[in-house]
Motif scaffolding. Sequence first.
Motif, PDB file in Angstrom:
ATOM      1  N   LYS A   3      86.299 -46.616 -50.271  1.00  0.00           N
ATOM      2  CA  LYS A   3      87.619 -47.052 -49.817  1.00  0.00           C
ATOM      3  C   LYS A   3      87.592 -48.569 -49.680  1.00  0.00           C
ATOM      4  O   LYS A   3      86.799 -49.099 -48.900  1.00  0.00           O
ATOM      5  N   PRO A   4      88.414 -49.301 -50.454  1.00  0.00           N
ATOM      6  CA  PRO A   4      88.382 -50.760 -50.372  1.00  0.00           C
ATOM      7  C   PRO A   4      88.833 -51.258 -48.994  1.00  0.00           C
ATOM      8  O   PRO A   4      89.696 -50.673 -48.356  1.00  0.00           O
ATOM      9  N   THR A   5      88.220 -52.352 -48.579  1.00  0.00           N
ATOM     10  CA  THR A   5      88.523 -52.949 -47.280  1.00  0.00           C
ATOM     11  C   THR A   5      89.727 -53.883 -47.400  1.00  0.00           C
ATOM     12  O   THR A   5      89.784 -54.720 -48.297  1.00  0.00           O
ATOM     13  N   GLU A   6      90.672 -53.724 -46.475  1.00  0.00           N
ATOM     14  CA  GLU A   6      91.812 -54.652 -46.425  1.00  0.00           C
ATOM     15  C   GLU A   6      91.336 -55.970 -45.832  1.00  0.00           C
ATOM     16  O   GLU A   6      90.827 -56.010 -44.715  1.00  0.00           O
ATOM     17  N   ILE A   7      91.494 -57.046 -46.576  1.00  0.00           N
ATOM     18  CA  ILE A   7      91.089 -58.371 -46.111  1.00  0.00           C
ATOM     19  C   ILE A   7      92.265 -59.065 -45.415  1.00  0.00           C
ATOM     20  O   ILE A   7      92.109 -59.691 -44.388  1.00  0.00           O
ATOM     21  N   ILE A   8      93.447 -58.951 -45.992  1.00  0.00           N
ATOM     22  CA  ILE A   8      94.658 -59.549 -45.417  1.00  0.00           C
ATOM     23  C   ILE A   8      95.744 -58.486 -45.380  1.00  0.00           C
ATOM     24  O   ILE A   8      96.022 -57.832 -46.379  1.00  0.00           O
ATOM     25  N   THR A   9      96.351 -58.330 -44.193  1.00  0.00           N
ATOM     26  CA  THR A   9      97.465 -57.401 -44.018  1.00  0.00           C
ATOM     27  C   THR A   9      98.612 -58.162 -43.357  1.00  0.00           C
ATOM     28  O   THR A   9      98.425 -58.799 -42.332  1.00  0.00           O
TER      29      THR A   9
END
Length: 122
Positions: A3-9
């Motif tokens: 599962k890719p990590t959200e860096i900017i939300t």
Amino acid sequence: MFKPTEIITVNNLSKQFSVLTKRQSLLSSILHTGQKTATIRTALIVPSLKIYEGEQVGIIGHNGSGKSTLLRTLADIYLPSQGTYRIHGNSIYISGHAFSFYPRFTMRQNIETVIQLFGIAT
């Protein structure tokens, strides 16, 4: 499963500025008087944005469309007027006018040089 990590939300982010304007008549311009009024200008509206680890993102738009305002907000230079954002890791705002870029370097090499100058671990 990976599962890719959200860096900017970003969620419902906006930035407004108060711009002073001065209304003058011919007489008040001669006498150097006039009524100053403030106008609210919306410089940025971002309904939602997610950037995941490993993604390469380009921000494009016309002059005055809010590109620099978005980057300055994400770098904590500007406070948002509304909405939220979350950044996992460090962020800095690198302006081409504030730093000397080396024309023979690639953009990646220039960014790596600035990161080293700021002492940010990669």
